[in-house]
Design an enzyme around this catalytic site. Structure first.
Site, mmCIF file in Angstrom:
data_model
loop_
_atom_site.group_PDB
_atom_site.id
_atom_site.type_symbol
_atom_site.label_atom_id
_atom_site.label_comp_id
_atom_site.label_asym_id
_atom_site.label_seq_id
_atom_site.Cartn_x
_atom_site.Cartn_y
_atom_site.Cartn_z
ATOM 1 N N ARG A 37 0.759 -1.100 -0.400
ATOM 2 C CA ARG A 37 0.062 -0.023 0.239
ATOM 3 C C ARG A 37 0.941 0.896 -0.218
ATOM 4 N NH1 ARG A 37 -5.174 -2.041 3.722
ATOM 5 N NH2 ARG A 37 -6.056 -2.939 2.350
ATOM 6 N N LYS A 200 -15.040 -14.047 9.959
ATOM 7 C CA LYS A 200 -16.260 -13.726 9.950
ATOM 8 C C LYS A 200 -17.382 -14.207 8.804
ATOM 9 C CE LYS A 200 -15.912 -11.236 14.376
ATOM 10 N NZ LYS A 200 -15.781 -10.209 15.155
ATOM 11 N N GLY A 357 -5.628 -6.675 1.878
ATOM 12 C CA GLY A 357 -4.613 -6.670 2.317
ATOM 13 C C GLY A 357 -3.955 -7.770 2.724
ATOM 14 N N GLY A 380 -12.658 -4.436 1.323
ATOM 15 C CA GLY A 380 -14.636 -3.927 1.549
ATOM 16 C C GLY A 380 -14.544 -3.555 -0.158
#
Length: 412
Positions: A37, A200, A357, A380
């Site tokens: 990044r 999750k 990431g 996301g």
């Protein structure tokens, strides 16, 4: 891509340019795991420096929830950033991102110099898109450039608010990201596979439903696979599981059958008593998981099954590692399958795109970053793009697009 201003639409000379970047780099044991990044915002910074802008970098790091945290300061990032900048023009750092300290630091900048401001999330106004906080940020700049597609799914002050106040556009990384992702995913070659990992299921419910309708094969790994296993009445011991989503997991499995999407779940797994116990790992069938053990990676039978099924696919999308990859040997399945996907890509069997990431860090750790079709820094936003959702950051840029800045267009 239409109705967006690009860097060459502005005259940056002498202008204070607020550049929203993503320096929320993965860190393990106090060290930066992957500098992707940081590396990928350098072209935009160098362009602005070349065109004599006063470059002001703004970013978040972690989730400090509006409070100062030494562990979440951006100060240590400066050294890594400066490793990619010219020796005679290293970035400076300011201990605040708004207020008198920030204003003084910005006012002291000369044309072509670079300044990194402190973590935006030390203020609650960032995530709340608070008008007062946005105004305080906007006071520091003349032009706003968004170079973080990876954060543009968030309706935050530095993503949406600034675009509504200042002349705005996108940086080189942002342009590269949406260009490549659009090209690959708009009309993907079939069969299409998606690999989804992470901890999750709750954060990826809508994504999974969307993928079931768009793909032919869906591989589910990471901690989220445990919820599916328990929904199928398997004993999962002490493994991470979201019991409130067992019904959802069953519904997703049923929906996959309806849409003729094949789902691959673990047949065998690597277990241990804890993530720190790497000496007592054991490969077991999912029917033999001890009550005092945790599932921490996929097993070899599952990996072979996944690799075989992926060999039939023309497009592969990947988000999230398949095990606790930061803690070897629980990185085996992620690296094994990454090597297979890289191989299929090199042989022109498939087009591969990975986003997020953690998975990008895992792929780079395996030395395979040049063997995928494209690696996206976005997690996301990458997922929401796949789902077809409206990305708030892109919407704000388009809503506030103005061709008037082209009157100051720089000639190459």
């Amino acid at each position: 891509m239409k109705k967006l201003n690009y860097l060459n639409d502005f005259n940056f000379r002498g202008k204070r340019v607020l550049v929203r970047v993503d320096l929320n780099v993965p860190i393990a044991h106090g060290a930066i795991v992957d500098t992707s990044r940081i590396e990928r915002i350098i072209p935009t910074i160098k362009y602005l420096v070349k065109h004599k802008a006063k470059v002001i970098l703004i970013s978040h790091f972690g989730r400090p929830k509006g409070n100062f945290s030494l562990e979440m300061s951006l100060a240590p990032i400066v050294d890594s950033l400066n490793a990619f900048l010219a020796e005679d023009n290293k970035a400076k750092f300011c201990i605040d991102c708004i207020g008198e300290e920030a204003e003084n630091a910005v006012n002291s900048l000369k044309n072509g110099e670079v300044l990194l401001l402190e973590n935006l999330r030390f203020y609650t106004g960032e995530e709340k898109n608070d008008p007062k906080f946005t105004a305080a940020l906007a006071k520091l700049g003349d032009i706003y450039i968004n170079d973080t597609f990876s954060c543009s799914h968030r309706s935050h002050a530095s993503i949406v608010g600034l675009a509504e106040i200042l002349p705005c556009g996108i940086g080189m990384l942002f342009q590269e990201e949406i260009g490549h992702i659009s090209e690959i995913l708009k009309h993907p070659k079939t069969p299409v596979a998606a690999i989804v990992g992470g901890s999750k299921i709750s954060t990826k419910i809508t994504l999974l439903y969307s993928l079931i309708e768009k793909t032919d094969l869906l591989v589910i790994g990471g901690g989220m696979a445990n919820t599916f296993l328990k929904a199928q009445d398997h004993e999962i011991g002490k493994s991470l599981c979201e019991d409130n989503f067992l019904a959802q997991a069953k519904q997703i499995l049923a929906a996959a059958i309806k849409h003729n999407c094949k789902i691959i779940l673990p047949d065998d797994v690597m277990t241990s008593s804890s993530i720190n116990d790497t000496r007592n790992c054991e490969i077991v069938n999912i029917t033999n998981i001890a009550h005092d053990k945790m599932i921490l990676d996929l097993g070899p039978i599952t990996c072979n099954n996944i690799i075989n099924e992926l060999s039939k696919c023309k497009t592969i999308m990947w988000n999230g590692p398949l095990g606790a990859f930061e803690f070897p040997p629980f990185n085996v399945s992620t690296e094994t399958i990454a090597r297979a996907v890289a191989g299929y890509t090199k042989q022109n069997i498939t087009t591969s795109i990975a986003g997020g990431g953690d998975i990008v860090a895992a792929i780079k750790a395996s030395g395979l970053e040049d063997s995928f079709t494209y690696l996206s820094t976005a997690g996301g936003a990458f997922l929401e793009w796949i789902e077809g959702k409206i990305i708030p950051g892109i919407k704000a840029l388009k809503d506030n697009y103005t061709p008037t800045c082209q009157t100051e267009k720089l000639k190459a």
